[in-house]
Write an enzyme that holds these catalytic residues in place. Structure first.
Site, short mmCIF file in Angstrom:
data_model
loop_
_atom_site.label_atom_id
_atom_site.label_comp_id
_atom_site.label_asym_id
_atom_site.label_seq_id
_atom_site.Cartn_x
_atom_site.Cartn_y
_atom_site.Cartn_z
N ARG A 128 75.68 130.12 0.57
CA ARG A 128 75.47 128.87 -0.13
C ARG A 128 76.63 128.67 -1.10
NH1 ARG A 128 69.94 127.14 -2.44
NH2 ARG A 128 71.16 125.22 -2.39
N ARG A 208 74.88 116.16 5.07
CA ARG A 208 74.60 117.56 4.80
C ARG A 208 73.54 117.68 3.71
NH1 ARG A 208 80.12 120.91 5.49
NH2 ARG A 208 78.59 122.55 5.35
N ASP A 331 92.18 123.07 -0.48
CA ASP A 331 92.16 121.69 0.01
C ASP A 331 93.27 120.85 -0.58
OD1 ASP A 331 90.02 122.13 1.63
OD2 ASP A 331 88.54 121.16 0.36
N ALA A 344 87.16 127.07 3.38
CA ALA A 344 86.99 128.01 2.26
C ALA A 344 87.71 129.32 2.53
CB ALA A 344 85.50 128.26 2.01
#
Length: 486
Positions: A128, A208, A331, A344
């Site tokens: 998460r 999402r 990013d 990530a």
């Protein structure tokens, strides 16, 4: 190359190298920015983090963190323990909309005989995002690395031997290097690194949401999806016409991601809050035979669903300023689609590589450190960015009729990543290749990166070239270019 100024220190079990005099300013307290602060501190730099938000963002559901992003987790014993408090050892499945299983496996690095670059970590297929970021922030706090919340950067000025960063509160921070880890759409006056490339809408969006499993009512259609979850979490992907739906099912929480054409393309904002029931017509556009349990699962979300526009910025080979004291990371340097499963991961690899390059270079050679890091990383990252197009294409164009007739045709490569990705150690790679790469940049000596698939011949590409390829019906040969085997 750096001067030794004091003996190594141990704080919270973290062995910090001698302070090297390098002052690092990190813009952005996302996953990349927080890890950059940790890695640079561990290598002996003095670090400060500046974040415009008032506190850590609670946004985000889950992301994939593969072994190459966790090679230094062992160096933070408390964070290592925090990571292992919740590990989702997922099995991976692909289904037709009606619920026909067409593929099942474990992640490549979990398969028998696989050796990966973080053997001390029980890799969780998904984490998460808010939990992971809180884990990082807790570690920063234990190391007393300062984070200035509610302090937006308004200007950056690079000089020959320093960087000056000005914030919305009127404060000035002076450092040797400034790391921009503030996202794809970030623009700060004075933070110029290479050619400016505009942010574009990709034509797709992703809805999402994550919510507690307890929200799913016992005895409901959706609850029938959980029959194996108490034994092992599941990562399910349902493939339809120009869409795919991912369900993440665990004992304690669940989530879904629905990637689809951008039906609200006229909308200016990045995101739109939808009711779960509003997504059902989008799913039904892709197939008229959805498993009722899946539709019930989508309807069961207790909150609004954030429908994000998937925006894109073409890659640029230059992530640093000409002077080398400004460098983008994550990013801010390289955009990823979720279907790459690597956004990530590559941000975290960036942090490890950059910190090691700074350590090797020392205070007097900071500009060389950022430029070597950039050269070591660009091709690897660019190839993985491109997989986002190929993976989405395979998921959105699966020939379900052919698969039903012959399961051997269920050749969906979304979960084929390759050993070259997850068995990479970015710290060791930077250490082993720094000198040769520096000689290439300063003296023109030959140098070729080896952190890409063996035998791969890099080919420049863009959003436009990928769109034209797909519109022409030409299949990508990316994963046939070099060794992508597990």
């Amino acid at each position: 190359m750096g001067d030794v100024k004091e003996s190594p220190a141990v704080v919270d079990g973290v062995h910090r190298l001698p302070r090297n005099g390098i002052k690092v300013i990190v813009i952005g307290a996302g996953v990349g920015g927080l890890q950059a602060a940790l890695e640079c501190w561990r290598k002996g730099c003095d670090v400060v983090v500046l974040e415009k938000a008032e506190s850590l963002s609670p946004l985000g559901d889950y992301f994939t963190i593969t072994p190459s992003a966790l090679t230094t987790l062992k160096d933070y014993p408390s964070m290592h323990a925090d990571y292992h408090k919740c590990v989702y050892d997922c099995s991976i499945h692909v289904y037709t909309p009606s619920g026909l299983s067409i593929h099942s496996a474990m992640p490549e690095w979990k398969q028998p005989g696989a050796v990966h670059s973080a053997p001390d970590v029980d890799i969780s297929f998904l984490k998460r995002r808010p939990v992971y970021a809180q884990m990082q922030l807790d570690q920063l706090n234990r190391l007393d690395i300062p984070v200035h919340w509610g302090e937006a950067v308004t200007a950056v000025r690079e000089e020959d031997d320093l960087v000056i960063v000005v914030t919305s509160l009127g404060n000035q921070f002076v450092g040797d290097v400034c790391i921009g880890a503030n996202g794809i759409g970030s623009k700060i006056p004075g933070f110029d690194t290479g050619p400016e490339t505009k942010v574009q809408d990709s034509g797709y969006a992703a809805a999402r949401v994550a919510f507690p499993r307890s929200t799913i009512e016992a005895g409901s259609l959706a609850s029938t999806l959980f029959k194996n979850i108490d034994v092992q979490p599941e990562f399910r992907t349902y493939v339809g016409h120009d869409i795919h739906l991912i369900l993440f099912l665990t004992r304690d929480w669940v989530a879904f991601t629905f990637t689809h054409p951008d039906y609200d393309s006229a909308q200016e904002s990045w995101s739109n809050l939808k009711r779960p029931s509003e997504l059902i017509p989008y799913l039904e556009k892709a197939s008229d035979e959805w498993d009722p349990a899946v539709l019930d699962f989508v309807r069961s979300s207790p909150t609004g669903v954030v429908d994000w526009k998937l925006r894109w910025r073409d890659g640029t080979e230059q992530w640093t300023s000409d002077g080398g004291r400004l460098v983008r990371l994550g990013d801010a340097a390289h955009a990823f689609f979720p279907t790459s499963g690597n956004g990530a991961v590559q941000a975290l690899e960036d942090t490890v590589s950059l910190a090691e390059c700074l350590r090797i270079a020392g205070k007097k050679n900071v500009p060389f450190a950022t430029k070597v890091h950039n050269k070591l990383r660009f091709e690897r990252v660019s190839i993985l960015q491109q997989t986002g197009f190929l993976n989405r294409e395979e998921l959105h164009n699966a020939d379900i009729a052919a698969i039903k007739a012959d399961r051997r045709k269920a050749d969906i490569g979304f979960f084929r990543i390759g050993r070259w990705v997850w068995n990479h150690d970015p710290e060791k790679y930077a250490r082993d290749n720094y000198a040769a790469c520096l000689a290439h940049l300063t003296e023109g000596k030959p140098f070729r990166n080896t952190n890409i698939p063996l035998g791969h011949v890099y080919q420049p590409w863009s959003l436009d070239s990928e769109n034209k390829r797909m519109q022409a019906g030409i299949k990508s040969n990316l994963k046939k270019n070099g060794d992508w085997s597990a």
